[in-house]
Scaffold this active site. Sequence first.
Site, PDB file in Angstrom:
ATOM      1  N   LYS A   1      53.386  18.230  60.669  1.00 44.85           N
ATOM      2  CA  LYS A   1      52.874  19.570  60.364  1.00 44.85           C
ATOM      3  C   LYS A   1      52.728  20.444  61.602  1.00 44.85           C
ATOM      4  O   LYS A   1      53.016  21.653  61.557  1.00 44.85           O
ATOM      5  CB  LYS A   1      51.529  19.461  59.641  1.00 44.85           C
ATOM      6  CG  LYS A   1      51.635  18.996  58.206  1.00 44.85           C
ATOM      7  CD  LYS A   1      50.282  19.029  57.521  1.00 44.85           C
ATOM      8  CE  LYS A   1      50.411  18.607  56.061  1.00 44.85           C
ATOM      9  NZ  LYS A   1      49.113  18.644  55.358  1.00 44.85           N
TER      10      LYS A   1
ATOM     11  N   ARG B   1      49.728  25.239  48.288  1.00 50.20           N
ATOM     12  CA  ARG B   1      48.700  26.038  48.973  1.00 50.20           C
ATOM     13  C   ARG B   1      49.003  26.248  50.454  1.00 50.20           C
ATOM     14  O   ARG B   1      48.456  27.170  51.070  1.00 50.20           O
ATOM     15  CB  ARG B   1      47.325  25.387  48.809  1.00 50.20           C
ATOM     16  CG  ARG B   1      47.238  24.011  49.448  1.00 50.20           C
ATOM     17  CD  ARG B   1      46.097  23.172  48.925  1.00 50.20           C
ATOM     18  NE  ARG B   1      46.103  21.830  49.539  1.00 50.20           N
ATOM     19  CZ  ARG B   1      46.896  20.854  49.151  1.00 50.20           C
ATOM     20  NH1 ARG B   1      47.749  21.035  48.170  1.00 50.20           N
ATOM     21  NH2 ARG B   1      46.854  19.675  49.748  1.00 50.20           N
TER      22      ARG B   1
ATOM     23  N   CYS C   1      46.420   4.513  46.640  1.00 54.46           N
ATOM     24  CA  CYS C   1      46.549   5.822  45.993  1.00 54.46           C
ATOM     25  C   CYS C   1      47.599   6.602  46.782  1.00 54.46           C
ATOM     26  O   CYS C   1      48.391   6.021  47.524  1.00 54.46           O
ATOM     27  CB  CYS C   1      45.210   6.557  45.922  1.00 54.46           C
ATOM     28  SG  CYS C   1      44.544   7.036  47.528  1.00 54.46           S
TER      29      CYS C   1
ATOM     30  N   ASP D   1      39.456  18.215  56.630  1.00 53.19           N
ATOM     31  CA  ASP D   1      39.024  17.981  55.256  1.00 53.19           C
ATOM     32  C   ASP D   1      38.218  16.703  55.098  1.00 53.19           C
ATOM     33  O   ASP D   1      38.106  16.167  53.995  1.00 53.19           O
ATOM     34  CB  ASP D   1      40.228  17.945  54.317  1.00 53.19           C
ATOM     35  CG  ASP D   1      41.170  16.770  54.612  1.00 53.19           C
ATOM     36  OD1 ASP D   1      40.938  16.055  55.605  1.00 53.19           O
ATOM     37  OD2 ASP D   1      42.132  16.572  53.844  1.00 53.19           O
ATOM     38  N   ASN D   2      37.641  16.195  56.197  1.00 54.03           N
ATOM     39  CA  ASN D   2      36.828  14.983  56.085  1.00 54.03           C
ATOM     40  C   ASN D   2      35.655  15.073  57.042  1.00 54.03           C
ATOM     41  O   ASN D   2      35.704  15.755  58.069  1.00 54.03           O
ATOM     42  CB  ASN D   2      37.658  13.729  56.359  1.00 54.03           C
ATOM     43  CG  ASN D   2      38.158  13.668  57.787  1.00 54.03           C
ATOM     44  OD1 ASN D   2      37.450  13.200  58.688  1.00 54.03           O
ATOM     45  ND2 ASN D   2      39.371  14.163  58.029  1.00 54.03           N
TER      46      ASN D   2
ATOM     47  N   GLY E   1      45.688  23.324  54.347  1.00 51.59           N
ATOM     48  CA  GLY E   1      45.395  24.492  53.539  1.00 51.59           C
ATOM     49  C   GLY E   1      44.674  25.589  54.291  1.00 51.59           C
ATOM     50  O   GLY E   1      45.005  26.772  54.155  1.00 51.59           O
TER      51      GLY E   1
ATOM     52  N   ASN F   1      51.765  19.614  49.212  1.00 53.46           N
ATOM     53  CA  ASN F   1      51.129  20.596  50.106  1.00 53.46           C
ATOM     54  C   ASN F   1      51.589  22.024  49.808  1.00 53.46           C
ATOM     55  O   ASN F   1      50.868  22.986  50.072  1.00 53.46           O
ATOM     56  CB  ASN F   1      51.458  20.298  51.565  1.00 53.46           C
ATOM     57  CG  ASN F   1      50.978  18.950  52.046  1.00 53.46           C
ATOM     58  OD1 ASN F   1      51.582  18.343  52.925  1.00 53.46           O
ATOM     59  ND2 ASN F   1      49.880  18.449  51.493  1.00 53.46           N
TER      60      ASN F   1
ATOM     61  N   CYS G   1      40.349  17.638  48.489  1.00 57.48           N
ATOM     62  CA  CYS G   1      41.234  18.273  47.517  1.00 57.48           C
ATOM     63  C   CYS G   1      42.339  17.344  47.042  1.00 57.48           C
ATOM     64  O   CYS G   1      42.899  17.545  45.963  1.00 57.48           O
ATOM     65  CB  CYS G   1      41.818  19.570  48.078  1.00 57.48           C
ATOM     66  SG  CYS G   1      42.915  19.349  49.482  1.00 57.48           S
TER      67      CYS G   1
ATOM     68  N   ASP H   1      47.789  18.196  64.520  1.00 60.07           N
ATOM     69  CA  ASP H   1      47.866  17.562  63.206  1.00 60.07           C
ATOM     70  C   ASP H   1      48.872  16.412  63.294  1.00 60.07           C
ATOM     71  O   ASP H   1      50.006  16.620  63.713  1.00 60.07           O
ATOM     72  CB  ASP H   1      48.298  18.551  62.133  1.00 60.07           C
ATOM     73  CG  ASP H   1      47.903  18.100  60.732  1.00 60.07           C
ATOM     74  OD1 ASP H   1      48.083  16.906  60.420  1.00 60.07           O
ATOM     75  OD2 ASP H   1      47.412  18.941  59.950  1.00 60.07           O
TER      76      ASP H   1
END
Length: 362
Positions: free
Chosen positions: A84, A71, A329, A128-129, A39, A68, A186, A60
């Site tokens: 990506k 956004r 998940c 994001d982590n 994002g 994805n 997110c 990445d």
Amino acid sequence: MLNEKEKHRYSRHLLLDKVGLQGQEKLKAAKVLVIGAGGLGCPVLQYLTAAGVGTIGVIDFDVVDETNLQRQILFSINDIGKNKALAAKHHLEQQNPYITIKAFTEKLTTKNALELVQQFDVIVDGTDNFSTRYLVNDACVITEKPLVYGSIYKFEGQVSVFNYNNGPSYRCLFPEPPKAGSVPNCSQIGVIGVLPGLIGTQQANETLKIILEIGTVLSGKLLIYDALSGNSTSINIKRSEEQIDKTKAMKPHFASFNYDAFCGIDLINTIDITELKELLKSENIQVVDVREEWEQPRINELNALIAPLDDLDDFVNQIDRNKKVVMVCQRGARSLQAILHLKKEYGFNNLINLEGGLLNWK
């Protein structure tokens, strides 16, 4: 030097008194590494490419997923399933043929971070982590590279520049990571689609200011933007010599430092999809799916207990304590959070996390 076609392409920059021909040549000579093509990384990559930054690296290891596209507007439905970094390289080269895009498809680790970061002038954090954020920060401090930081959470975003001209680092703001699982990303709690664009664009702007040596760089300040109110606030960050010195002292053993353990997530047993399939054949296990009812794919052969993360406490008595229990998940983040919660609140010690989630089940 710019050729005539480049001068025409960047004419609006050449007209600016703070950029001009000399500034555009600085951009062409610059090398920027964007960590993560998600994002935040997508708008950063698009604007740096359009601006004419001469060499852009993107790292990445993830693949494009349909979720994805809400956004990450660099990608299209034709990119689903593709790496990506490679997909980004393809689109960016079409956007600007006068620059060089370097795609790195591996995961950023302590084994490759210093060598990779050393090749670039400015590093942009689109992760994001927390494990990777601390890894990136430490690599930048050790190699003395400025770090353009951004983060997003639901409707709120943050931007800052660390390790710039003797300014503070990420560890000066956050000496210790938050408790594992206490801050979801997110993929767990969602994010309004335009927010990564708003924050990523500001990251791109800070990157250009650093290269061009213009304006006031967001060093020593954390800009916080609320997309619901449209308000921005700024807090001051002080440089901690203690944190800087501790980080620099890590250099000899950086390659062996365990950032997952530092962030409290290394004590969880994990398996991948291949190992899960073997377990299903060889052992009597239970699978618990903590996604919402509407999320796909549903894997019939898992015979999973559907226990959405927000309602997990209601399903505790249905989770077996006497056999291996694999928590699953979409990507592995919510299942990890579920394990941390069940271990702390209910004393479970037989839980295994499906790393990477069910997204790549085939």
